[in-house]
Scaffold this motif. Sequence first.
Motif, short mmCIF file in Angstrom:
data_model
loop_
_atom_site.label_atom_id
_atom_site.label_comp_id
_atom_site.label_asym_id
_atom_site.label_seq_id
_atom_site.Cartn_x
_atom_site.Cartn_y
_atom_site.Cartn_z
N GLU A 15 2.46 -0.87 50.49
CA GLU A 15 3.12 -0.53 49.22
C GLU A 15 3.30 0.98 49.09
OE1 GLU A 15 1.54 -4.02 46.21
OE2 GLU A 15 0.58 -2.06 46.13
N ALA A 16 4.33 1.33 48.34
CA ALA A 16 4.55 2.74 47.98
C ALA A 16 4.85 2.80 46.49
CB ALA A 16 5.71 3.33 48.78
N TYR A 17 4.36 3.83 45.85
CA TYR A 17 4.61 4.03 44.42
C TYR A 17 5.65 5.14 44.30
CZ TYR A 17 0.57 1.12 43.88
OH TYR A 17 -0.29 0.05 43.97
N ILE A 18 6.84 4.75 43.93
CA ILE A 18 7.96 5.68 43.86
C ILE A 18 8.03 6.23 42.44
CG2 ILE A 18 10.42 6.00 44.33
CD1 ILE A 18 8.77 4.94 46.76
N ALA A 19 7.39 7.37 42.20
CA ALA A 19 7.33 7.91 40.85
C ALA A 19 7.82 9.36 40.77
CB ALA A 19 5.90 7.82 40.31
N TRP A 20 8.11 9.95 41.92
CA TRP A 20 8.45 11.36 41.96
C TRP A 20 9.69 11.60 42.81
CZ3 TRP A 20 5.62 14.75 39.07
CH2 TRP A 20 4.39 14.29 38.59
N GLN A 21 10.36 12.70 42.54
CA GLN A 21 11.51 13.13 43.33
C GLN A 21 11.43 14.64 43.51
OE1 GLN A 21 15.14 12.36 41.14
NE2 GLN A 21 14.05 12.54 39.21
N VAL A 22 12.13 15.14 44.50
CA VAL A 22 12.23 16.59 44.70
C VAL A 22 13.65 16.99 44.35
CG1 VAL A 22 12.21 18.45 46.42
CG2 VAL A 22 10.42 16.71 46.45
N GLN A 23 13.75 18.00 43.49
CA GLN A 23 15.05 18.51 43.08
C GLN A 23 15.07 20.03 43.20
OE1 GLN A 23 15.37 17.19 39.00
NE2 GLN A 23 16.53 15.39 39.60
N ARG A 24 16.25 20.54 43.47
CA ARG A 24 16.43 21.99 43.47
C ARG A 24 16.89 22.38 42.07
NH1 ARG A 24 16.41 26.23 46.41
NH2 ARG A 24 16.09 25.17 48.37
N VAL A 25 16.09 23.22 41.41
CA VAL A 25 16.40 23.68 40.05
C VAL A 25 16.29 25.19 40.04
CG1 VAL A 25 15.76 23.57 37.62
CG2 VAL A 25 15.52 21.54 39.07
N ASP A 26 17.38 25.84 39.68
CA ASP A 26 17.40 27.32 39.64
C ASP A 26 16.85 27.94 40.91
OD1 ASP A 26 18.49 27.31 37.05
OD2 ASP A 26 16.49 27.23 36.12
N GLY A 27 17.26 27.39 42.04
CA GLY A 27 16.88 27.94 43.33
C GLY A 27 15.50 27.56 43.82
N GLN A 28 14.75 26.77 43.05
CA GLN A 28 13.41 26.39 43.46
C GLN A 28 13.33 24.88 43.65
OE1 GLN A 28 10.84 27.90 40.33
NE2 GLN A 28 10.16 29.52 41.72
N LEU A 29 12.51 24.45 44.62
CA LEU A 29 12.27 23.03 44.81
C LEU A 29 11.14 22.60 43.89
CD1 LEU A 29 12.47 22.62 48.69
CD2 LEU A 29 14.19 22.06 46.98
N LEU A 30 11.43 21.59 43.06
CA LEU A 30 10.44 21.09 42.11
C LEU A 30 10.23 19.61 42.32
CD1 LEU A 30 11.72 22.80 38.83
CD2 LEU A 30 9.92 23.61 40.37
N ARG A 31 8.99 19.19 42.20
CA ARG A 31 8.66 17.75 42.24
C ARG A 31 8.61 17.28 40.80
NH1 ARG A 31 3.37 14.61 43.47
NH2 ARG A 31 4.19 12.67 44.34
N ARG A 32 9.50 16.31 40.48
CA ARG A 32 9.63 15.83 39.11
C ARG A 32 9.51 14.32 39.06
NH1 ARG A 32 14.66 19.04 36.56
NH2 ARG A 32 13.22 20.07 35.18
N ARG A 33 9.15 13.80 37.90
CA ARG A 33 9.05 12.36 37.69
C ARG A 33 10.42 11.71 37.87
NH1 ARG A 33 4.40 10.07 37.87
NH2 ARG A 33 4.56 8.62 36.17
N THR A 34 10.42 10.44 38.29
CA THR A 34 11.67 9.70 38.39
C THR A 34 12.20 9.41 37.00
OG1 THR A 34 10.41 7.65 38.54
CG2 THR A 34 11.16 8.63 40.62
N LYS A 35 13.44 8.95 36.95
CA LYS A 35 14.14 8.77 35.68
C LYS A 35 13.54 7.70 34.78
CE LYS A 35 18.18 8.98 38.08
NZ LYS A 35 19.54 8.56 38.32
N THR A 36 13.18 6.57 35.35
CA THR A 36 12.80 5.44 34.52
C THR A 36 11.42 4.92 34.87
OG1 THR A 36 13.77 3.87 36.04
CG2 THR A 36 15.20 4.68 34.30
N PRO A 37 10.69 4.40 33.87
CA PRO A 37 9.37 3.83 34.15
C PRO A 37 9.44 2.67 35.15
CG PRO A 37 9.66 4.13 31.78
CD PRO A 37 10.99 4.42 32.44
N SER A 38 10.56 1.93 35.18
CA SER A 38 10.67 0.81 36.13
C SER A 38 10.65 1.31 37.57
CB SER A 38 11.93 -0.01 35.87
OG SER A 38 13.08 0.76 36.12
N SER A 39 10.99 2.58 37.77
CA SER A 39 10.96 3.16 39.11
C SER A 39 9.53 3.32 39.60
CB SER A 39 11.64 4.52 39.12
OG SER A 39 12.97 4.43 38.73
N ASP A 40 8.56 3.34 38.67
CA ASP A 40 7.18 3.65 39.01
C ASP A 40 6.38 2.46 39.53
OD1 ASP A 40 7.86 6.13 38.11
OD2 ASP A 40 6.72 6.03 36.26
N ALA A 41 6.93 1.27 39.49
CA ALA A 41 6.20 0.09 39.96
C ALA A 41 6.02 0.17 41.47
CB ALA A 41 6.97 -1.17 39.59
#
Length: 170
Positions: A15-41
């Motif tokens: 199993e894998a828990y898909i709850a985070w994503q990496v995004q480039r924001v203002d030139g920096q790579l940030l690890r952020r929560r996924t969009k929806t709680p259903s993504s976290d299952a």
Amino acid sequence: MLGLAWEDVDLERGEAYIAWQVQRVDGQLLRRRTKTPSSDAPLPLPDIAVRALERHRADEDRRRIAAGDMWGDCGLVFTTRLGDPLDPRNFHTAFKNRARKAGVPIIPVHATRRTCASLLVSLDVHPRVAMAVLRHSRIAMTMEVYSQVSAQATREALRQLGGRLGGSAG
């Protein structure tokens, strides 16, 4: 996928828990929560994915030893050769290069979700199961994908319908 950390992967349970994503924001790579709680299952992983992750972890262990003090140790599953987070743009470029080498159509990374959905349709997977696999928050989104079945599947369905209407088993 780029936000997946090793602590979010249970290879023994597959199993894998898909709850985070990496995004480039203002030139920096940030690890952020996924969009929806259903993504976290928890997402069950097919055996082929578990084996690939086991090999990947062994490769990462070798890279960590080779990098020594230069290892970034961000804890993510998919990293640069020095253990830092992967830039989504660099991942996309590598994805296109691998597709080209494999001789398969080059599509945007996000379009692989539609490919997965199409494969689930061809396997006659129930739409609710596909909804869980694809992490859709609404069944309508899944059904939109499911409504785009192949011409061959449409012909076969109509052949079977015609057979039933005509009195034969088809």
